[in-house]
Design an enzyme around this catalytic site. Structure first.
Site, PDB file in Angstrom:
ATOM      1  N   ALA A  35       0.825  -1.207   0.000  1.00 39.81           N
ATOM      2  CA  ALA A  35       0.000   0.000   0.000  1.00 39.81           C
ATOM      3  C   ALA A  35       0.862   1.262   0.000  1.00 39.81           C
ATOM      4  CB  ALA A  35      -0.917  -0.003   1.215  1.00 39.81           C
ATOM      5  N   GLU A  36       1.997   1.178   0.673  1.00 35.96           N
ATOM      6  CA  GLU A  36       2.907   2.331   0.727  1.00 35.96           C
ATOM      7  C   GLU A  36       3.445   2.610  -0.687  1.00 35.96           C
ATOM      8  OE1 GLU A  36       4.105   4.427   2.971  1.00 35.96           O
ATOM      9  OE2 GLU A  36       5.951   5.122   2.004  1.00 35.96           O
ATOM     10  N   ASP A  38       2.003   1.766  -3.506  1.00 34.57           N
ATOM     11  CA  ASP A  38       0.895   2.251  -4.336  1.00 34.57           C
ATOM     12  C   ASP A  38       0.624   3.732  -4.087  1.00 34.57           C
ATOM     13  OD1 ASP A  38       0.697  -0.287  -5.267  1.00 34.57           O
ATOM     14  OD2 ASP A  38      -1.011  -0.855  -3.998  1.00 34.57           O
ATOM     15  N   LEU A  84      24.666 -21.363 -27.801  1.00 34.94           N
ATOM     16  CA  LEU A  84      25.673 -22.247 -27.208  1.00 34.94           C
ATOM     17  C   LEU A  84      25.622 -23.637 -27.822  1.00 34.94           C
ATOM     18  CD1 LEU A  84      25.132 -21.412 -23.429  1.00 34.94           C
ATOM     19  CD2 LEU A  84      26.998 -20.638 -24.890  1.00 34.94           C
ATOM     20  N   GLU A 113      25.620 -22.235 -14.288  1.00 35.16           N
ATOM     21  CA  GLU A 113      24.398 -21.440 -14.069  1.00 35.16           C
ATOM     22  C   GLU A 113      23.196 -22.239 -14.547  1.00 35.16           C
ATOM     23  OE1 GLU A 113      24.778 -17.794 -16.294  1.00 35.16           O
ATOM     24  OE2 GLU A 113      26.768 -17.491 -15.437  1.00 35.16           O
ATOM     25  N   LYS A 115      20.082 -22.821 -16.801  1.00 34.96           N
ATOM     26  CA  LYS A 115      19.706 -22.345 -18.137  1.00 34.96           C
ATOM     27  C   LYS A 115      18.208 -22.034 -18.111  1.00 34.96           C
ATOM     28  CE  LYS A 115      20.257 -23.408 -23.014  1.00 34.96           C
ATOM     29  NZ  LYS A 115      18.890 -23.177 -23.425  1.00 34.96           N
ATOM     30  N   ASP A 117      14.585 -21.051 -19.103  1.00 36.74           N
ATOM     31  CA  ASP A 117      13.849 -21.313 -20.341  1.00 36.74           C
ATOM     32  C   ASP A 117      12.945 -20.124 -20.670  1.00 36.74           C
ATOM     33  OD1 ASP A 117      13.098 -22.638 -22.557  1.00 36.74           O
ATOM     34  OD2 ASP A 117      11.898 -24.173 -21.551  1.00 36.74           O
ATOM     35  N   GLU A 170      18.055 -13.421 -19.642  1.00 33.51           N
ATOM     36  CA  GLU A 170      16.891 -14.172 -20.094  1.00 33.51           C
ATOM     37  C   GLU A 170      15.621 -13.592 -19.473  1.00 33.51           C
ATOM     38  OE1 GLU A 170      17.888 -16.505 -22.131  1.00 33.51           O
ATOM     39  OE2 GLU A 170      16.261 -17.957 -22.365  1.00 33.51           O
ATOM     40  N   TYR A 222      22.753 -12.618 -17.041  1.00 36.22           N
ATOM     41  CA  TYR A 222      23.845 -13.593 -16.922  1.00 36.22           C
ATOM     42  C   TYR A 222      25.104 -13.212 -17.693  1.00 36.22           C
ATOM     43  CZ  TYR A 222      21.540 -15.177 -21.211  1.00 36.22           C
ATOM     44  OH  TYR A 222      20.952 -15.229 -22.441  1.00 36.22           O
ATOM     45  N   LYS A 310      21.733 -29.914 -21.741  1.00 35.69           N
ATOM     46  CA  LYS A 310      20.266 -29.930 -21.861  1.00 35.69           C
ATOM     47  C   LYS A 310      19.689 -31.117 -21.099  1.00 35.69           C
ATOM     48  CE  LYS A 310      19.147 -26.695 -24.988  1.00 35.69           C
ATOM     49  NZ  LYS A 310      18.761 -27.025 -26.321  1.00 35.69           N
ATOM     50  N   CYS A 404     -20.850 -49.706 -15.360  1.00 35.60           N
ATOM     51  CA  CYS A 404     -19.545 -49.946 -14.744  1.00 35.60           C
ATOM     52  C   CYS A 404     -18.879 -51.161 -15.407  1.00 35.60           C
ATOM     53  CB  CYS A 404     -19.720 -50.209 -13.249  1.00 35.60           C
ATOM     54  SG  CYS A 404     -18.192 -50.724 -12.452  1.00 35.60           S
ATOM     55  N   CYS A 407     -18.770 -54.130 -12.582  1.00 31.68           N
ATOM     56  CA  CYS A 407     -19.935 -54.814 -12.013  1.00 31.68           C
ATOM     57  C   CYS A 407     -21.192 -54.654 -12.867  1.00 31.68           C
ATOM     58  CB  CYS A 407     -20.204 -54.310 -10.600  1.00 31.68           C
ATOM     59  SG  CYS A 407     -20.828 -52.626 -10.557  1.00 31.68           S
ATOM     60  N   CYS A 422     -19.464 -45.241 -10.136  1.00 33.53           N
ATOM     61  CA  CYS A 422     -20.250 -46.442  -9.924  1.00 33.53           C
ATOM     62  C   CYS A 422     -20.695 -46.377  -8.462  1.00 33.53           C
ATOM     63  CB  CYS A 422     -19.372 -47.674 -10.153  1.00 33.53           C
ATOM     64  SG  CYS A 422     -20.152 -49.176  -9.561  1.00 33.53           S
ATOM     65  N   CYS A 427     -19.547 -53.337  -5.797  1.00 34.31           N
ATOM     66  CA  CYS A 427     -18.731 -53.397  -7.017  1.00 34.31           C
ATOM     67  C   CYS A 427     -17.350 -53.958  -6.668  1.00 34.31           C
ATOM     68  CB  CYS A 427     -18.604 -51.997  -7.603  1.00 34.31           C
ATOM     69  SG  CYS A 427     -17.399 -51.894  -8.923  1.00 34.31           S
TER      70      CYS A 427
HETATM   71  S1  IVH Z   1      25.063 -17.662 -21.761  1.00 31.52           S
HETATM   72  C1  IVH Z   1      27.198 -16.812 -26.112  1.00 31.52           C
HETATM   73  N1  IVH Z   1      23.674 -18.253 -19.629  1.00 31.52           N
HETATM   74  O1  IVH Z   1      20.381 -20.249 -23.598  1.00 31.52           O
HETATM   75  C2  IVH Z   1      25.877 -17.188 -25.500  1.00 31.52           C
HETATM   76  N2  IVH Z   1      22.592 -18.418 -21.735  1.00 31.52           N
HETATM   77  O2  IVH Z   1      22.096 -21.063 -26.503  1.00 31.52           O
HETATM   78  C3  IVH Z   1      25.880 -16.879 -24.056  1.00 31.52           C
HETATM   79  N3  IVH Z   1      20.248 -19.047 -21.607  1.00 31.52           N
HETATM   80  O3  IVH Z   1      19.628 -18.277 -26.123  1.00 31.52           O
HETATM   81  C4  IVH Z   1      24.647 -17.370 -23.410  1.00 31.52           C
HETATM   82  N4  IVH Z   1      20.124 -19.189 -19.420  1.00 31.52           N
HETATM   83  O4  IVH Z   1      19.236 -17.088 -23.972  1.00 31.52           O
HETATM   84  C5  IVH Z   1      23.654 -18.161 -20.964  1.00 31.52           C
HETATM   85  N5  IVH Z   1      22.545 -18.687 -17.645  1.00 31.52           N
HETATM   86  C6  IVH Z   1      22.541 -18.588 -18.973  1.00 31.52           C
HETATM   87  C7  IVH Z   1      21.392 -18.855 -19.738  1.00 31.52           C
HETATM   88  C8  IVH Z   1      21.454 -18.759 -21.128  1.00 31.52           C
HETATM   89  C9  IVH Z   1      19.459 -19.296 -20.559  1.00 31.52           C
HETATM   90  C10 IVH Z   1      19.812 -19.127 -23.024  1.00 31.52           C
HETATM   91  C11 IVH Z   1      20.289 -17.978 -23.850  1.00 31.52           C
HETATM   92  C12 IVH Z   1      20.620 -18.550 -25.195  1.00 31.52           C
HETATM   93  C13 IVH Z   1      20.621 -20.024 -24.962  1.00 31.52           C
HETATM   94  C14 IVH Z   1      21.992 -20.594 -25.246  1.00 31.52           C
END
Ligand code: IVH
Length: 667
Positions: A35-36, A38, A84, A113, A115, A117, A170, A222, A310, A404, A407, A422, A427
């Site tokens: 609220a603060e 807002d 990558l 790290e 990855k 999505d 990302e 990242y 992956k 059923c 039964c 049923c 049954c």
């Molecule tokens: S490093 C030179 N770090 O994964 C590329 N990519 O093909 C450096 N992604 O489309 C990317 N998390 O958007 C990096 N912690 C992360 C990531 C990350 C997601 C995605 C990135 C890229 C694909 C890599």
């Protein structure tokens, strides 16, 4: 107020709002109530409305979304946004490490790290101001989506760095936002998004930033594109610097001195992944030293200093060969898809739940269809959609039967339910499921009898009712497959022992609708004997704290059935205890199975989020802690439970699955 004073006030409001925003969206530690925030925002909006010439691009008011655009402008990436190379297993990761160490002098260390999505974006700051945000596009040319990105609260609009800096990261949609969005779409009869990534991409592709503003997107940074900061010599220092500048950096990164540590990190997140509240599709491994990165350089498409591991695919395509029906202990008839065996995320899947006929109609699933199956940490795999262009015309529509399948009695659709039921109390399928429940751990806890034995006993017609379990004899049991002297003796002893159970276990085991373990305990403590419970009126039952109308109604109906009266008489004559033998309780005091217990949660659950499960256990007097130790009383392990499960097993701690947690908290 003169212009200068107004300007000063606007600046002060912007400063405080940016601080609140940072605390809430980046640190996840708000210092003031919503609220603060807002109220301050309203003050700023009012001043800006009166003085439009004082509105600047970095004002937090711009996060609500500017005017719609006609089209997105193109943006050139001076440093291409590459992708990558991929690794799919341990060997690929070790090969990557070997190639990297052959290419450079000295020791290597890595940064791992998550990855994320989502979709790759680039943010450019000039003189400390966010001036442009772009998509990756083809890596060389992207689209200017600045107005949409400004609506992401974790992206700072200003930073304390006067040099030009391009931050990469990302953008993604957290699971909570995704579910809310799809729920709203369903309510409007719109097509839902297939996954959070598509939803994030779809939101950032909107020309009207007000739409993106409503989607609650987020971003993790990242890396960087253009930026000459000579003092920084490693990727890990860079992540720390980005964090210090106010960017949201995913906290789950780790520096690894060896590829073995990298593999450990990968294994850990393979298990823990379902517990995150955003989706990840792998692990990115980067060489830490920037000098070494330079030495290794790039191939045409990707850097040699990084690789993306992956996770195994969680979706697969297969053929739906049949639809079978199963009948639960409450009589609900559930259709199940029978599939050509297919591997998903490391396990073989042959069946998938179809829930009910409405779902089959909605998705137009037919026998013979090619379907996409998903197993995202879920216990039961699901059919996501039909691949319509694979249809040959030979597929058959499926209709639920009128009767059923076990039964033959007519199935009914009870009010407000999508499921067919049923309702024949005799049954056989229901009886079988009821017996499986009766012997289960939280009910009569008859060790050595599980689903398989119950099915065997049923097929051999050795049991029909719960009472029959107490009539089993040694000779009969010895005739069964895989039943030796020893297992028969153990089994009979477990059956005998169960006769001593305190009343609540029997009440729960009977499988009365809406009566979970907790309600069973409550009524057992209250009435002390089965006889008194059987005679209890609706009024007497609803008077008890924690017993609702539905439960009371269900119990009264259940105990009035002649079949139940006979069954309880038989059980009693066979020696099953009908009294509460647990600790006495004083009036008004309610105890739960969790009172004073320390519980740890791990793995992904279908019916609860982590926070829901925690809140529930705490509301029942338990405390939930993060790690397993000898002080842990119960580990609740969902799907894909990892190291906590192993540790609990090692320490001999009671482990429950999700169903047991549900049973114990059902009411
Ligand atoms: S490093 C030179 N770090 O994964 C590329 N990519 O093909 C450096 N992604 O489309 C990317 N998390 O958007 C990096 N912690 C992360 C990531 C990350 C997601 C995605 C990135 C890229 C694909 C890599």
């Amino acid at each position: 107020m003169d212009k200068q004073q107004t300007q000063d006030q606007i600046n002060a409001l912007k400063k405080v709002l940016n601080q609140y925003n940072y605390e809430y969206h980046v640190l996840d530690q708000p210092s003031v109530p919503d609220a603060e925030y807002d109220q301050r925002m309203q003050e700023l909006l009012k001043l800006e409305e009166e003085h439009p010439d004082l509105v600047t691009a970095d004002s937090p008011s711009q996060r609500v979304g500017g005017p719609p655009l006609d089209a997105f402008q193109k943006v050139q990436h001076n440093i291409p946004m590459l992708s990558l190379g991929n690794a799919f297993n341990e060997t690929d990761l070790r090969d990557f490490a070997r190639r990297a160490s052959q290419g450079i002098d000295g020791e290597i260390s890595f940064v791992c790290e998550l990855k994320i999505d989502g979709l790759a974006i680039s943010l450019t700051y000039e003189n400390g101001e966010f001036i442009r945000g772009a998509t990756r596009g083809d890596g060389v040319t992207g689209e200017d989506i600045t107005s949409n990105l400004k609506t992401i609260h974790s992206i700072p609009l200003t930073i304390e760095e006067t040099e030009t800096i391009e931050v990469r990261g990302e953008a993604f949609m957290p699971e909570k936002s995704f579910h809310a969005l799809n729920k709203a779409k369903a309510a409007n009869e719109e097509e839902p998004f297939a996954n959070p990534r598509n939803a994030a991409a779809g939101s950032l592709r909107q020309l009207d930033p007000k739409i993106a503003a409503k989607r609650n997107l987020d971003m993790f940074s990242y890396g960087v594109g253009e930026w000459n900061a000579a003092e920084i010599t490693s990727h890990s220092e860079r992540l720390n610097k980005l964090k210090a500048l106010g960017f949201k950096v995913n906290p789950e990164w780790r520096k690894c001195a060896t590829i073995d540590e990298v593999i450990e990190f990968v294994d850990y997140w393979t298990n823990e992944r379902p517990n995150l509240n955003y989706e990840i599709d792998g692990i990115v491994v980067k060489v830490d030293s920037l000098d070494q990165q330079d030495e290794l350089g790039f191939t045409a498409r990707s850097p040699r200093w990084a690789i993306a591991y992956k996770f195994p695919a969680e979706e697969a395509i297969t053929k739906l060969t049949n639809i079978e029906l199963s009948i639960g202990r409450t009589g609900v008839v559930t259709p199940t898809a029978v599939l050509d065996a297919v591997k998903i995320a490391g396990s073989t899947v042959q069946r998938a739940s179809l829930h009910n006929e409405d779902l089959i109609r909605e998705q137009d699933i037919r026998i013979g269809d090619t379907v996409v199956i998903k197993k995202a940490g879920d216990i039961i795999p699901k059919v996501v959609r039909v691949v319509e262009n694979k249809r040959t015309g030979d597929e058959k529509e499926f209709f639920m039967p009128k009767n059923c399948p076990a039964c033959g009695s007519e199935l009914v659709r009870l009010e407000e339910e999508v499921a067919l039921r049923c309702i024949n109390p005799n049954c056989t399928a229901q009886l079988k499921e009821g017996l499986i429940h009766f012997v289960s751990r939280n009910a009569m806890n008859i060790d050595g009898i599980g689903e398989k034995v119950i099915i065997q006993l049923f097929q051999e017609e050795l049991i029909h009712t719960m009472a029959d379990l107490y009539r089993l004899d040694r000779e009969e049991l010895l005739k069964l497959d895989r039943m030796g002297e020893k297992s028969v003796a153990n089994l009979l002893q477990a059956i005998e022992q169960s006769k001593q159970n305190s009343l609540e276990k029997l009440i729960f085991g009977l499988g009365i609708r809406f009566i979970g373990a907790k309600a069973a305990k409550t009524v057992a403590v209250h009435f002390e004997t089965m006889e008194k419970l059987q005679q209890a009126t609706y009024e007497a039952l609803v008077e008890i704290d924690e017993i609702g109308e539905k439960m009371a109604d269900s119990m009264v109906k259940y105990f009035s059935e002649q079949k139940v009266i006979d069954l309880l008489k038989e059980l009693s004559e066979l020696g099953v205890n009908m009294t509460y033998t647990g600790p006495k309780q004083s009036e008004g005091e309610t105890d739960s199975i969790f009172t004073g217990k320390t519980v740890v949660l791990t793995g992904k659950m279908e019916s609860f989020t982590r926070n829901e499960a925690k809140a529930l256990i705490e509301s029942l007097g338990g405390s939930v802690t993060g790690s397993v130790s000898k002080n842990t009383d119960i580990l609740v392990a969902g799907e894909d439970a990892g190291s906590k499960y192993d540790k609990a097993t090692e320490l001999g701690i009671t482990i429950w699955d999700e169903q047991q947690l549900k049973d114990m908290t059902e009411d």
